[in-house]
Write a protein that holds these residues in place. Structure first.
Motif, short mmCIF file in Angstrom:
data_model
loop_
_atom_site.label_atom_id
_atom_site.label_comp_id
_atom_site.label_asym_id
_atom_site.label_seq_id
_atom_site.Cartn_x
_atom_site.Cartn_y
_atom_site.Cartn_z
N GLU A 24 0.72 -1.33 0.05
CA GLU A 24 -0.07 -0.15 -0.09
C GLU A 24 0.99 1.17 -0.15
N ARG A 25 1.86 1.26 0.80
CA ARG A 25 2.97 2.30 0.77
C ARG A 25 3.55 2.66 -0.47
N THR A 26 3.84 1.47 -1.03
CA THR A 26 4.40 1.40 -2.47
C THR A 26 3.40 2.22 -3.37
N LYS A 27 2.28 1.76 -3.51
CA LYS A 27 1.46 2.09 -4.33
C LYS A 27 0.99 3.57 -4.15
N ASN A 28 1.19 4.16 -3.06
CA ASN A 28 0.86 5.49 -2.65
C ASN A 28 2.07 6.48 -2.67
N ALA A 29 3.36 5.79 -2.72
CA ALA A 29 4.61 6.63 -2.78
C ALA A 29 4.65 7.70 -3.88
N SER A 30 5.19 8.96 -3.38
CA SER A 30 5.27 10.07 -4.43
C SER A 30 6.82 10.22 -5.01
N ASP A 31 7.53 9.37 -4.63
CA ASP A 31 8.98 9.41 -5.30
C ASP A 31 9.54 8.09 -5.46
N GLN A 32 10.65 8.01 -6.32
CA GLN A 32 11.06 6.89 -6.56
C GLN A 32 11.95 6.24 -5.22
N ARG A 33 12.34 7.18 -4.32
CA ARG A 33 13.19 6.80 -3.05
C ARG A 33 12.14 5.85 -2.19
N GLU A 34 10.99 6.48 -2.07
CA GLU A 34 10.12 5.98 -1.16
C GLU A 34 9.63 4.41 -1.60
N ILE A 35 9.69 4.24 -3.45
CA ILE A 35 9.04 3.12 -3.80
C ILE A 35 10.41 1.98 -3.21
N GLN A 36 11.75 2.62 -3.70
CA GLN A 36 12.88 1.71 -3.37
C GLN A 36 12.92 1.20 -1.90
N THR A 37 12.63 2.19 -1.03
CA THR A 37 12.49 1.93 0.47
C THR A 37 11.38 0.58 0.84
N ALA A 38 10.32 0.90 0.35
CA ALA A 38 9.27 -0.14 0.55
C ALA A 38 9.67 -1.45 -0.21
N MET A 39 10.26 -1.47 -1.16
CA MET A 39 10.54 -2.63 -1.68
C MET A 39 11.71 -3.38 -1.09
N LEU A 40 12.82 -2.73 -0.52
CA LEU A 40 13.76 -3.35 0.31
C LEU A 40 13.09 -3.81 1.67
N GLU A 41 12.06 -3.09 2.16
CA GLU A 41 11.29 -3.60 3.39
C GLU A 41 10.68 -4.90 2.94
N ARG A 42 9.95 -4.90 1.80
CA ARG A 42 9.47 -6.18 1.26
C ARG A 42 10.09 -7.24 1.21
N ARG A 43 11.43 -7.22 0.52
CA ARG A 43 12.30 -8.14 0.11
C ARG A 43 12.79 -8.62 1.86
N LYS A 44 13.18 -7.66 2.75
CA LYS A 44 13.62 -8.14 4.12
C LYS A 44 12.16 -9.06 4.56
N LEU A 45 11.19 -8.46 4.60
CA LEU A 45 9.92 -9.26 5.42
C LEU A 45 9.97 -10.68 4.58
N MET A 46 10.03 -10.64 3.41
CA MET A 46 9.95 -12.09 2.62
C MET A 46 11.25 -13.14 3.04
N LYS A 47 12.26 -12.34 3.33
CA LYS A 47 13.38 -13.20 3.59
C LYS A 47 13.24 -13.73 5.16
N ASP A 48 13.03 -12.83 5.87
CA ASP A 48 12.96 -13.21 7.35
C ASP A 48 11.88 -14.19 7.56
N ASN A 49 10.83 -14.33 6.69
CA ASN A 49 9.71 -15.22 6.92
C ASN A 49 9.86 -16.50 5.91
N ASN A 50 11.02 -16.59 5.25
CA ASN A 50 11.54 -17.70 4.39
C ASN A 50 10.35 -17.78 3.26
N ILE A 51 9.95 -16.65 2.63
CA ILE A 51 8.96 -16.88 1.45
C ILE A 51 9.77 -16.42 0.31
#
Length: 188
Positions: free
Chosen positions: A7-34
């Motif tokens: 949701e944060r990625t969808k509502n992001a206003s600049d590329q930096r916010e999108i990249q930060t959210a995507m890194l959080e997504r990657r970390k979340l998935m890695k931490d949960n072995n997805i």
């Protein structure tokens, strides 16, 4: 958590916010072995489906001797189309029942009431589209729908999920609470 990040990625206003959210997504998935590749594994059944479909159609076109004489009830000849569309109606009814009463494949996905209605009635659109298919293919669809109902009910069992090391299913009430806590409007 993943929904909130997306949701944060969808509502992001600049590329930096999108990249930060995507890194959080990657970390979340890695931490949960997805692993994303695991999400594509159901697509492996597509070649099997196409193989069965093409094999049955080819055998019906020849026709193979057993297909012409060993049908059941009103569809004695499996190499020709079902004259009453009974197999198509049975298949559509079973798939509709799966969505209406069992919530789809496992019941894990929460769908809006409108989408549930769409998924409930959509199988009946296939009836006129499959009228000309050989009865062997329609019988395959009907048997497949029975196994789909059995599979969805087996996968809802807490004991089976524990034995297969699957995550417990989230009830609609639990999902609503999670959505509320995370500020997600699930009615969209």
């Amino acid at each position: 958590e993943l929904t909130a990040i997306m949701e944060r990625t969808k509502n992001a206003s600049d590329q930096r916010e999108i990249q930060t959210a995507m890194l959080e997504r990657r970390k979340l998935m890695k931490d949960n072995n997805i692993k994303v590749i695991n999400m594509a594994k159901p697509l492996l059944s597509v070649p099997i489906f196409l193989g069965f479909f093409n094999a049955l159609r080819g055998m019906s076109n020849v026709p193979v001797d057993g297909l012409t004489t060993q049908g059941l009830a009103w569809f004695q000849n499996l190499a020709v189309a079902d004259p009453y569309c009974g197999l198509q109606i049975i298949t559509a009814s079973l798939y509709a029942a799966t969505f209406k009463f069992f919530g789809g494949e496992t019941g894990a996905a929460q769908v809006t009431p409108v989408m549930k209605k769409v998924f409930t009635y959509m199988p009946f659109i296939a009836v006129p589209l499959t009228m000309s298919l050989p009865s062997s293919i329609c019988l395959y669809f009907a048997v497949n729908s029975v196994f789909s109902i059995i599979q969805s009910n087996v996968l809802k069992s807490t004991a089976i999920r524990k034995f297969l090391n699957l995550a417990p299913l989230v009830t609609p009430e639990e999902q609503a609470e999670i959505n509320k806590r995370m500020g997600i409007d699930a009615t969209k």
